[in-house]
Design an enzyme around this catalytic site. Structure first.
Site, PDB file in Angstrom:
ATOM      1  N   ASP A   1      56.048  41.631  45.014  1.00 33.84           N
ATOM      2  CA  ASP A   1      55.522  41.262  43.700  1.00 33.84           C
ATOM      3  C   ASP A   1      55.015  39.826  43.802  1.00 33.84           C
ATOM      4  O   ASP A   1      55.762  38.924  44.208  1.00 33.84           O
ATOM      5  CB  ASP A   1      56.652  41.380  42.664  1.00 33.84           C
ATOM      6  CG  ASP A   1      56.177  41.102  41.244  1.00 33.84           C
ATOM      7  OD1 ASP A   1      55.250  40.290  41.058  1.00 33.84           O
ATOM      8  OD2 ASP A   1      56.764  41.685  40.317  1.00 33.84           O
TER       9      ASP A   1
ATOM     10  N   ASN B   1      45.001  40.138  47.175  1.00 36.47           N
ATOM     11  CA  ASN B   1      44.052  40.880  46.332  1.00 36.47           C
ATOM     12  C   ASN B   1      44.547  41.052  44.898  1.00 36.47           C
ATOM     13  O   ASN B   1      43.765  41.052  43.956  1.00 36.47           O
ATOM     14  CB  ASN B   1      43.816  42.263  46.971  1.00 36.47           C
ATOM     15  CG  ASN B   1      43.112  43.216  46.029  1.00 36.47           C
ATOM     16  OD1 ASN B   1      41.907  43.123  45.825  1.00 36.47           O
ATOM     17  ND2 ASN B   1      43.879  44.107  45.405  1.00 36.47           N
TER      18      ASN B   1
ATOM     19  N   TYR C   1      41.386  35.172  32.107  1.00 36.88           N
ATOM     20  CA  TYR C   1      41.207  35.693  33.477  1.00 36.88           C
ATOM     21  C   TYR C   1      40.290  34.767  34.284  1.00 36.88           C
ATOM     22  O   TYR C   1      40.645  34.338  35.384  1.00 36.88           O
ATOM     23  CB  TYR C   1      40.622  37.103  33.396  1.00 36.88           C
ATOM     24  CG  TYR C   1      40.148  37.684  34.699  1.00 36.88           C
ATOM     25  CD1 TYR C   1      41.053  38.072  35.680  1.00 36.88           C
ATOM     26  CD2 TYR C   1      38.787  37.861  34.953  1.00 36.88           C
ATOM     27  CE1 TYR C   1      40.619  38.624  36.881  1.00 36.88           C
ATOM     28  CE2 TYR C   1      38.347  38.413  36.143  1.00 36.88           C
ATOM     29  CZ  TYR C   1      39.262  38.786  37.108  1.00 36.88           C
ATOM     30  OH  TYR C   1      38.822  39.323  38.295  1.00 36.88           O
TER      31      TYR C   1
ATOM     32  N   LYS D   1      41.267  32.342  37.484  1.00 39.65           N
ATOM     33  CA  LYS D   1      40.654  32.541  38.806  1.00 39.65           C
ATOM     34  C   LYS D   1      39.901  31.282  39.268  1.00 39.65           C
ATOM     35  O   LYS D   1      39.800  31.021  40.469  1.00 39.65           O
ATOM     36  CB  LYS D   1      39.718  33.743  38.776  1.00 39.65           C
ATOM     37  CG  LYS D   1      40.436  35.084  38.723  1.00 39.65           C
ATOM     38  CD  LYS D   1      40.994  35.466  40.088  1.00 39.65           C
ATOM     39  CE  LYS D   1      41.482  36.898  40.110  1.00 39.65           C
ATOM     40  NZ  LYS D   1      41.854  37.356  41.466  1.00 39.65           N
TER      41      LYS D   1
HETATM   42  N1  LIG Z   1      36.770  45.412  40.172  1.00 38.83           N
HETATM   43  C1  LIG Z   1      35.903  44.410  39.992  1.00 38.83           C
HETATM   44  O1  LIG Z   1      34.753  44.607  39.556  1.00 38.83           O
HETATM   45  C2  LIG Z   1      36.327  42.999  40.327  1.00 38.83           C
HETATM   46  C3  LIG Z   1      35.387  41.984  40.094  1.00 38.83           C
HETATM   47  C4  LIG Z   1      35.719  40.685  40.414  1.00 38.83           C
HETATM   48  C5  LIG Z   1      36.959  40.410  40.954  1.00 38.83           C
HETATM   49  N2  LIG Z   1      37.863  41.399  41.162  1.00 38.83           N
HETATM   50  C6  LIG Z   1      39.155  41.035  41.763  1.00 38.83           C
HETATM   51  O2  LIG Z   1      39.458  41.952  42.793  1.00 38.83           O
HETATM   52  C7  LIG Z   1      40.870  42.115  42.903  1.00 38.83           C
HETATM   53  C8  LIG Z   1      41.211  43.586  42.774  1.00 38.83           C
HETATM   54  O3  LIG Z   1      40.656  44.043  41.565  1.00 38.83           O
HETATM   55  P1  LIG Z   1      40.724  45.571  41.119  1.00 38.83           P
HETATM   56  O4  LIG Z   1      39.532  45.807  40.280  1.00 38.83           O
HETATM   57  O5  LIG Z   1      41.005  46.440  42.291  1.00 38.83           O
HETATM   58  O6  LIG Z   1      41.990  45.497  40.164  1.00 38.83           O
HETATM   59  P2  LIG Z   1      42.945  46.640  39.594  1.00 38.83           P
HETATM   60  O7  LIG Z   1      42.407  48.000  39.880  1.00 38.83           O
HETATM   61  O8  LIG Z   1      43.239  46.239  38.186  1.00 38.83           O
HETATM   62  O9  LIG Z   1      44.252  46.436  40.493  1.00 38.83           O
HETATM   63  C9  LIG Z   1      44.985  45.259  40.373  1.00 38.83           C
HETATM   64  C10 LIG Z   1      45.984  45.257  41.497  1.00 38.83           C
HETATM   65  O10 LIG Z   1      46.764  44.063  41.391  1.00 38.83           O
HETATM   66  C11 LIG Z   1      48.121  44.462  41.482  1.00 38.83           C
HETATM   67  N3  LIG Z   1      49.005  43.507  40.838  1.00 38.83           N
HETATM   68  C12 LIG Z   1      48.915  42.993  39.596  1.00 38.83           C
HETATM   69  N4  LIG Z   1      49.942  42.165  39.372  1.00 38.83           N
HETATM   70  C13 LIG Z   1      50.694  42.169  40.500  1.00 38.83           C
HETATM   71  C14 LIG Z   1      51.894  41.526  40.887  1.00 38.83           C
HETATM   72  N5  LIG Z   1      52.555  40.696  40.060  1.00 38.83           N
HETATM   73  N6  LIG Z   1      52.385  41.766  42.117  1.00 38.83           N
HETATM   74  C15 LIG Z   1      51.745  42.610  42.970  1.00 38.83           C
HETATM   75  N7  LIG Z   1      50.607  43.241  42.668  1.00 38.83           N
HETATM   76  C16 LIG Z   1      50.092  43.023  41.444  1.00 38.83           C
HETATM   77  C17 LIG Z   1      48.171  45.811  40.798  1.00 38.83           C
HETATM   78  O11 LIG Z   1      49.395  46.449  41.092  1.00 38.83           O
HETATM   79  P3  LIG Z   1      50.173  47.387  40.031  1.00 38.83           P
HETATM   80  O12 LIG Z   1      49.679  48.778  40.268  1.00 38.83           O
HETATM   81  O13 LIG Z   1      51.619  47.203  40.396  1.00 38.83           O
HETATM   82  O14 LIG Z   1      49.856  46.895  38.653  1.00 38.83           O
HETATM   83  C18 LIG Z   1      46.937  46.452  41.421  1.00 38.83           C
HETATM   84  O15 LIG Z   1      47.204  46.896  42.735  1.00 38.83           O
HETATM   85  C19 LIG Z   1      41.485  41.247  41.809  1.00 38.83           C
HETATM   86  O16 LIG Z   1      41.860  40.003  42.349  1.00 38.83           O
HETATM   87  C20 LIG Z   1      40.335  41.085  40.822  1.00 38.83           C
HETATM   88  O17 LIG Z   1      40.451  39.909  40.074  1.00 38.83           O
HETATM   89  C21 LIG Z   1      37.578  42.695  40.857  1.00 38.83           C
END
Ligand SMILES: NC(=O)c1ccc[n+]([C@@H]2O[C@H](COP(=O)([O-])OP(=O)(O)OC[C@H]3O[C@@H](n4cnc5c(N)ncnc54)[C@H](OP(=O)(O)O)[C@@H]3O)[C@@H](O)[C@H]2O)c1
Length: 260
Positions: free
Chosen positions: A57, A85, A166, A170
């Site tokens: 975590d 990530n 958010y 970041k």
């Molecule tokens: N998708 C996009 O378009 C986008 C754009 C810009 C940046 N990003 C960045 O890319 C990364 C991944 O994004 P995503 O879209 O794949 O996000 P997502 O689908 O919302 O997944 C978030 C991930 O973070 C994990 N997480 C959250 N809090 C945590 C904690 N305290 N300890 C361990 N794990 C934790 C979640 O685990 P749980 O299942 O346990 O909640 C999940 O695996 C993030 O850093 C996000 O800011 C994404």
């Protein structure tokens, strides 16, 4: 043979990292998740055999230290690539602009605290827990997944007033990455903040099309959200190419300072 630790690997881009990296059998791939058994079940269902999943975590230094001790046994006491990530992405406040918090002060404070605790403090906990293993590698790369939503040009040109907590958290993450880069440069550790692009990880198609339209004010030729597979493949190219001279930089999945 390269070793990868993906922190925050349960779904979305983190899970895709496990899938993509697993396709090279010489990789040792380790995912950290708050609920590892659910991820193990998903990997089994998807026929992905060689990935290790450990409890971790981002907000718990004890869980991260325990995970690092387990990783050490799996990787001959080194980690080539640490990819942080996971992030807290609030669905309660993502649509709110700064003035949208008038009358919502408690929500603002609570959401900022969770964002900072996960996206900034959690990143530091994670890097510190694994840094000894990273330093023991010849590759020594630490990557923190950030977002182009922190960039003034994108905010201004696409007129994105929402996503306050958010984006601000970041932006702080990006500063932390630079701090690590400065501190660790003499030891050869390369630290990178990396934006993945706009990636389909769970919003509705309508929402991705809406966001694409907003972002076309910044990048008129923007084709729209990409898949997790496309994003991770692009990210891995950037991670592979980044050098110690670039350490501390914030780059996109395109390897540039254009975000989409
Ligand atoms: N998708 C996009 O378009 C986008 C754009 C810009 C940046 N990003 C960045 O890319 C990364 C991944 O994004 P995503 O879209 O794949 O996000 P997502 O689908 O919302 O997944 C978030 C991930 O973070 C994990 N997480 C959250 N809090 C945590 C904690 N305290 N300890 C361990 N794990 C934790 C979640 O685990 P749980 O299942 O346990 O909640 C999940 O695996 C993030 O850093 C996000 O800011 C994404």
């Amino acid at each position: 043979m390269a070793s990868y630790v993906i922190a925050g690997a349960s779904r979305g881009l983190g899970y895709q990292y496990l899938q993509t990296l697993n396709s090279n059998p010489s990789n040792t791939v380790i995912g950290l998740a708050r609920n590892p058994s659910a991820v193990q079940s998903q990997l089994a269902a998807d026929g992905i055999p060689n990935v290790h999943v450990l409890a971790g975590d981002l907000t718990s230094p004890a869980s991260l230290s325990a995970a690092a001790a387990e990783v050490s046994k799996l990787t001959n006491s080194k980690v080539d690539y640490l990819i942080v990530n996971g992030a807290y992405v609030s669905d309660k406040t993502s649509g709110l602009t700064p003035t949208g918090f008038v009358g919502n002060e408690e929500l603002l404070k609570a959401d900022f605290e969770t964002s900072i605790n996960t996206n900034v403090v959690g990143v530091i906990y994670t890097i510190n827990a694994f840094l000894g293993l990273v330093k023991a590698s010849a590759i020594k790369k630490v990557v923190v997944i950030s977002t182009g939503m922190t960039e003034p040009d994108l905010i201004k040109e696409a007129e994105v007033a929402a996503s306050v907590t958010y984006s601000a958290s970041k932006a702080a993450t990006n500063v932390v990455v630079y701090k690590y880069a400065v501190e660790l440069k003499s030891e050869g550790v390369i630290v990178l903040a990396l934006s993945p692009g706009l990636v389909r990880t769970g919003l509705s198609e309508e929402m991705y099309e809406y966001l694409a339209e907003v972002f076309r004010k910044y990048e008129p030729g923007f084709k729209g959200a990409i898949s997790t597979k496309e994003s991770v493949e692009a990210q891995l190219k950037v991670i592979g190419a980044v050098t110690i001279e670039q350490s501390g930089e914030f780059l996109s999945h395109l390897g540039t300072k254009r975000w989409l």
